[in-house]
Motif scaffolding. Structure first.
Motif, PDB file in Angstrom:
ATOM      1  N   ASP A 160      -7.536 -19.244   0.700  1.00 33.60           N
ATOM      2  CA  ASP A 160      -6.379 -19.806   0.014  1.00 33.60           C
ATOM      3  C   ASP A 160      -5.842 -18.878  -1.074  1.00 33.60           C
ATOM      4  OD1 ASP A 160      -6.516 -22.056   1.577  1.00 33.60           O
ATOM      5  OD2 ASP A 160      -7.673 -23.223   0.111  1.00 33.60           O
ATOM      6  N   ASN A 161      -6.655 -17.936  -1.504  1.00 34.82           N
ATOM      7  CA  ASN A 161      -6.233 -16.998  -2.548  1.00 34.82           C
ATOM      8  C   ASN A 161      -5.733 -15.670  -1.966  1.00 34.82           C
ATOM      9  OD1 ASN A 161      -6.763 -18.707  -4.699  1.00 34.82           O
ATOM     10  ND2 ASN A 161      -8.888 -18.020  -4.892  1.00 34.82           N
ATOM     11  N   ASN A 162      -5.475 -15.651  -0.668  1.00 33.70           N
ATOM     12  CA  ASN A 162      -5.005 -14.426  -0.019  1.00 33.70           C
ATOM     13  C   ASN A 162      -3.879 -14.791   0.943  1.00 33.70           C
ATOM     14  OD1 ASN A 162      -4.642 -11.996   1.382  1.00 33.70           O
ATOM     15  ND2 ASN A 162      -6.840 -11.508   1.328  1.00 33.70           N
ATOM     16  N   LEU A 163      -2.656 -14.424   0.579  1.00 34.33           N
ATOM     17  CA  LEU A 163      -1.492 -14.737   1.405  1.00 34.33           C
ATOM     18  C   LEU A 163      -1.097 -13.507   2.217  1.00 34.33           C
ATOM     19  CD1 LEU A 163       0.845 -16.632   2.211  1.00 34.33           C
ATOM     20  CD2 LEU A 163       2.111 -15.757   0.228  1.00 34.33           C
ATOM     21  N   VAL A 164      -1.031 -13.669   3.526  1.00 35.67           N
ATOM     22  CA  VAL A 164      -0.649 -12.574   4.418  1.00 35.67           C
ATOM     23  C   VAL A 164       0.850 -12.632   4.689  1.00 35.67           C
ATOM     24  CG1 VAL A 164      -0.950 -11.529   6.691  1.00 35.67           C
ATOM     25  CG2 VAL A 164      -2.915 -12.528   5.508  1.00 35.67           C
ATOM     26  N   LEU A 165       1.522 -11.501   4.482  1.00 36.78           N
ATOM     27  CA  LEU A 165       2.936 -11.376   4.818  1.00 36.78           C
ATOM     28  C   LEU A 165       3.048 -10.339   5.929  1.00 36.78           C
ATOM     29  CD1 LEU A 165       4.549 -11.423   1.253  1.00 36.78           C
ATOM     30  CD2 LEU A 165       4.210 -13.329   2.850  1.00 36.78           C
ATOM     31  N   MET A 166       3.147 -10.841   7.148  1.00 38.49           N
ATOM     32  CA  MET A 166       3.174  -9.961   8.314  1.00 38.49           C
ATOM     33  C   MET A 166       4.555  -9.335   8.471  1.00 38.49           C
ATOM     34  SD  MET A 166       0.926  -8.883  10.370  1.00 38.49           S
ATOM     35  CE  MET A 166      -0.282 -10.171  10.015  1.00 38.49           C
ATOM     36  N   GLN A 167       4.566  -8.057   8.755  1.00 42.95           N
ATOM     37  CA  GLN A 167       5.803  -7.323   8.946  1.00 42.95           C
ATOM     38  C   GLN A 167       6.261  -7.390  10.405  1.00 42.95           C
ATOM     39  OE1 GLN A 167       7.348  -6.076   5.952  1.00 42.95           O
ATOM     40  NE2 GLN A 167       5.756  -7.604   5.543  1.00 42.95           N
ATOM     41  N   PRO A 168       7.521  -7.044  10.681  1.00 44.56           N
ATOM     42  CA  PRO A 168       7.999  -7.072  12.067  1.00 44.56           C
ATOM     43  C   PRO A 168       7.055  -6.332  12.996  1.00 44.56           C
ATOM     44  CG  PRO A 168       9.825  -6.641  10.572  1.00 44.56           C
ATOM     45  CD  PRO A 168       8.575  -6.616   9.737  1.00 44.56           C
ATOM     46  N   ALA A 169       6.843  -6.880  14.184  1.00 45.21           N
ATOM     47  CA  ALA A 169       5.873  -6.301  15.121  1.00 45.21           C
ATOM     48  C   ALA A 169       6.164  -4.832  15.411  1.00 45.21           C
ATOM     49  CB  ALA A 169       5.870  -7.109  16.415  1.00 45.21           C
ATOM     50  N   ARG A 170       7.436  -4.480  15.529  1.00 44.76           N
ATOM     51  CA  ARG A 170       7.789  -3.095  15.853  1.00 44.76           C
ATOM     52  C   ARG A 170       7.591  -2.133  14.682  1.00 44.76           C
ATOM     53  NH1 ARG A 170      13.658  -2.864  17.807  1.00 44.76           N
ATOM     54  NH2 ARG A 170      13.880  -4.572  16.305  1.00 44.76           N
ATOM     55  N   SER A 171       7.339  -2.688  13.492  1.00 48.80           N
ATOM     56  CA  SER A 171       7.085  -1.812  12.342  1.00 48.80           C
ATOM     57  C   SER A 171       5.678  -1.232  12.355  1.00 48.80           C
ATOM     58  CB  SER A 171       7.318  -2.558  11.025  1.00 48.80           C
ATOM     59  OG  SER A 171       6.303  -3.525  10.789  1.00 48.80           O
ATOM     60  N   ASN A 172       4.833  -1.731  13.232  1.00 49.51           N
ATOM     61  CA  ASN A 172       3.488  -1.166  13.389  1.00 49.51           C
ATOM     62  C   ASN A 172       3.620   0.114  14.203  1.00 49.51           C
ATOM     63  OD1 ASN A 172       0.759  -0.723  13.451  1.00 49.51           O
ATOM     64  ND2 ASN A 172       0.277  -2.435  14.805  1.00 49.51           N
ATOM     65  N   ASP A 173       4.064   1.171  13.525  1.00 50.18           N
ATOM     66  CA  ASP A 173       4.424   2.428  14.187  1.00 50.18           C
ATOM     67  C   ASP A 173       3.331   2.907  15.128  1.00 50.18           C
ATOM     68  OD1 ASP A 173       6.719   2.719  12.305  1.00 50.18           O
ATOM     69  OD2 ASP A 173       5.131   3.143  10.851  1.00 50.18           O
ATOM     70  N   LYS A 174       3.741   3.322  16.300  1.00 46.95           N
ATOM     71  CA  LYS A 174       2.805   3.918  17.252  1.00 46.95           C
ATOM     72  C   LYS A 174       2.705   5.429  17.050  1.00 46.95           C
ATOM     73  CE  LYS A 174       2.067  -0.031  19.216  1.00 46.95           C
ATOM     74  NZ  LYS A 174       2.867  -0.843  18.267  1.00 46.95           N
ATOM     75  N   GLY A 175       3.701   6.009  16.386  1.00 47.38           N
ATOM     76  CA  GLY A 175       3.661   7.438  16.098  1.00 47.38           C
ATOM     77  C   GLY A 175       2.668   7.762  15.007  1.00 47.38           C
ATOM     78  N   PHE A 176       2.457   9.036  14.779  1.00 45.14           N
ATOM     79  CA  PHE A 176       1.509   9.474  13.760  1.00 45.14           C
ATOM     80  C   PHE A 176       1.977   9.071  12.358  1.00 45.14           C
ATOM     81  CE2 PHE A 176       0.162  12.517  10.569  1.00 45.14           C
ATOM     82  CZ  PHE A 176      -1.193  12.660  10.814  1.00 45.14           C
ATOM     83  N   ALA A 177       3.229   9.371  12.068  1.00 51.05           N
ATOM     84  CA  ALA A 177       3.748   9.174  10.710  1.00 51.05           C
ATOM     85  C   ALA A 177       4.228   7.741  10.501  1.00 51.05           C
ATOM     86  CB  ALA A 177       4.888  10.146  10.446  1.00 51.05           C
ATOM     87  N   MET A 178       3.991   7.211   9.309  1.00 48.16           N
ATOM     88  CA  MET A 178       4.523   5.912   8.943  1.00 48.16           C
ATOM     89  C   MET A 178       6.013   6.041   8.659  1.00 48.16           C
ATOM     90  SD  MET A 178       1.455   4.333   6.563  1.00 48.16           S
ATOM     91  CE  MET A 178       2.442   2.901   6.089  1.00 48.16           C
ATOM     92  N   THR A 179       6.815   5.229   9.317  1.00 48.43           N
ATOM     93  CA  THR A 179       8.261   5.238   9.098  1.00 48.43           C
ATOM     94  C   THR A 179       8.726   3.808   8.826  1.00 48.43           C
ATOM     95  OG1 THR A 179       8.590   5.197  11.511  1.00 48.43           O
ATOM     96  CG2 THR A 179       8.677   7.348  10.422  1.00 48.43           C
ATOM     97  N   GLY A 180       8.911   3.012   9.899  1.00 46.18           N
ATOM     98  CA  GLY A 180       9.320   1.630   9.707  1.00 46.18           C
ATOM     99  C   GLY A 180       8.302   0.799   8.957  1.00 46.18           C
ATOM    100  N   SER A 181       7.037   1.121   9.109  1.00 45.50           N
ATOM    101  CA  SER A 181       5.997   0.399   8.370  1.00 45.50           C
ATOM    102  C   SER A 181       6.181   0.603   6.869  1.00 45.50           C
ATOM    103  CB  SER A 181       4.609   0.860   8.807  1.00 45.50           C
ATOM    104  OG  SER A 181       4.479   2.262   8.702  1.00 45.50           O
ATOM    105  N   PHE A 182       6.431   1.836   6.465  1.00 43.95           N
ATOM    106  CA  PHE A 182       6.649   2.133   5.043  1.00 43.95           C
ATOM    107  C   PHE A 182       7.845   1.357   4.517  1.00 43.95           C
ATOM    108  CE2 PHE A 182       8.927   4.364   1.719  1.00 43.95           C
ATOM    109  CZ  PHE A 182       7.943   4.628   0.783  1.00 43.95           C
ATOM    110  N   SER A 183       8.988   1.486   5.193  1.00 42.33           N
ATOM    111  CA  SER A 183      10.208   0.903   4.642  1.00 42.33           C
ATOM    112  C   SER A 183      10.186  -0.623   4.680  1.00 42.33           C
ATOM    113  CB  SER A 183      11.443   1.450   5.367  1.00 42.33           C
ATOM    114  OG  SER A 183      11.416   1.191   6.749  1.00 42.33           O
ATOM    115  N   CYS A 184       9.587  -1.225   5.708  1.00 42.10           N
ATOM    116  CA  CYS A 184       9.520  -2.688   5.761  1.00 42.10           C
ATOM    117  C   CYS A 184       8.585  -3.249   4.692  1.00 42.10           C
ATOM    118  CB  CYS A 184       9.078  -3.145   7.150  1.00 42.10           C
ATOM    119  SG  CYS A 184      10.356  -3.023   8.410  1.00 42.10           S
ATOM    120  N   MET A 185       7.441  -2.606   4.486  1.00 39.83           N
ATOM    121  CA  MET A 185       6.517  -3.091   3.452  1.00 39.83           C
ATOM    122  C   MET A 185       7.134  -2.939   2.064  1.00 39.83           C
ATOM    123  SD  MET A 185       2.666  -2.157   4.810  1.00 39.83           S
ATOM    124  CE  MET A 185       2.876  -0.373   4.887  1.00 39.83           C
ATOM    125  N   LEU A 186       7.870  -1.844   1.854  1.00 38.07           N
ATOM    126  CA  LEU A 186       8.554  -1.663   0.581  1.00 38.07           C
ATOM    127  C   LEU A 186       9.590  -2.763   0.376  1.00 38.07           C
ATOM    128  CD1 LEU A 186       9.400  -0.154  -1.981  1.00 38.07           C
ATOM    129  CD2 LEU A 186      10.807   1.349  -0.534  1.00 38.07           C
TER     130      LEU A 186
END
Length: 391
Positions: A160-186
């Protein structure tokens, strides 16, 4: 690049990264919709914490690598635009917390640990949560992640003291570098903690930055012309939140070129205090221009100085400013305006930087999707030994 077919991109090892950058404007809209869907739950979670303490609760934004740089960008902006009555915002890398926890955690201070994680499986991220739960007496957590199957997301279940905010499924980048994951979490961190702006204003900002993101795609030939310059080094500068963003911008160059292009980052004012020595005749220098007029003057000052020195072939401002701007070269977003807060402006800015890095990777004959030919650097870090911490 963005106009190439998948087959063409596959041949140069760039299809995953190119498409993941290209989809970011749509992901930002999806991240905003996800925020609205969780708004009541977020308000209830934070409201309970706010009601329990008379002094500001410590908020630590944490992560490793790009995930850490989310916090570096968000914390300065939220110090100005967040609820300072109830929170004080800090950004501390998980790598720092794990190696020296007692220098960064405060046992008796109520704390919200905000974990940014693409996969949720980085050893330092998992260890930071474990250490904080053992050490901090009154700990709450926000887990902002892109992977529901990751260790951090699973760990948060039924807490109850840990709230998960899941990002869009496609933001889980399959490439090496973080791109959409970075910008969506920001973006999600800004939407959650920015109290100076209403949800209607935030909706307008997301619409504007999405248009600016599409502008990066449409103007890729213009960015390609910049990358066609004979350069060996890249400098990224900025102030405040956009100064924090420079760490992520320079990392993308290092990652995608596998270090074949040298990079540095700094604040606009800090750069002249020694790091300016990095600039030579094969350097491209970019400054993310603040939309705060007072701050922008300092951004423009360093651009004027370096341009006047005539020591670099590319000296460029990046932003939407139409007044008090750099008199030299600018990548000016046509779809933005000077009222856009810098925290949100970081998203199209980083998409510009990601594109510079993508094109630079191809220029040096690297493969953006798998840039580390030796395998010594990995999408999720390996080989990390986590030592027991008793506290």
């Amino acid at each position: 690049m963005y106009n190439m077919t998948d087959d063409e991109l596959t041949k140069i090892g760039a299809v995953i990264t190119t498409r993941e950058i290209q989809q970011e404007p749509e992901l930002w809209q999806e991240a905003f919709d996800n925020y609205l869907a969780k708004k009541d739950e977020i308000s209830s979670f934070l409201g309970k914490i706010e009601s329990e303490y008379t002094e500001p609760v410590r908020v630590i934004f944490t992560g490793a690598g790009s995930s850490a740089y989310v916090g570096d960008t968000a914390a300065p902006y939220l110090t100005q635009n967040g609820d300072r009555k109830h929170y004080r915002f800090e950004a501390i890398d998980t790598t720092k917390i794990v190696s020296t926890p007692e220098q960064y955690l405060e046992k008796d201070t109520p704390t919200i640990l905000v974990s940014f994680a693409r996969s949720g499986n980085s050893p330092e991220s998992v260890a930071t949560v474990d250490i904080a739960e053992k050490y901090v007496k009154n700990l709450y957590q926000l887990t902002i992640t892109c992977a529901p199957e990751g260790q951090l997301a699973i760990h948060a279940e039924h807490d109850d003291n840990n709230l998960v905010l899941m990002q869009p499924a496609r933001s889980n980048d399959k490439g090496f570098a973080m791109t959409g994951s970075f910008s969506c979490m920001l973006l999600t961190s800004l939407l959650v903690f920015d109290v100076k702006h209403t949800d209607d204003q935030k909706k307008s900002y997301v619409s504007s930055i999405s248009k600016m993101g599409h502008e990066v795609i449409d103007r890729v030939d213009e960015i390609q012309a910049i990358v066609d310059t004979d350069f060996d080094r890249i400098v990224y500068l900025g102030s405040g939140a956009l100064g924090g963003l420079t760490r992520e911008a320079q990392l993308k160059v290092l990652e995608l070129t596998a270090g074949q292009k040298a990079t540095v980052f700094d604040t606009s004012m800090g750069f002249r205090h020694g790091p300016k020595s990095f600039v030579n005749a094969k350097t491209m220098l970019f400054d993310f221009l603040s939309n705060t007029e007072y701050t922008r003057r300092y951004d423009v000052d360093i651009l004027d100085e370096v341009a006047g020195d005539e020591i670099a072939p590319v000296v460029m401002g990046v932003g939407v400013s139409s007044s008090n701007n750099f008199a030299g070269s600018n990548f000016t977003f046509a779809n933005g305006d000077d009222s856009m807060p810098d925290g949100y402006m970081a998203l199209p800015d980083v998409m510009f930087a990601q594109t510079i890095s993508l094109l630079s990777s191809v220029k040096v004959n690297n493969t953006p999707d798998t840039p580390s030919a030796t395998g010594t650097v990995n999408r999720v870090v390996k080989g990390v030994t986590i030592h027991d911490f008793e506290g």
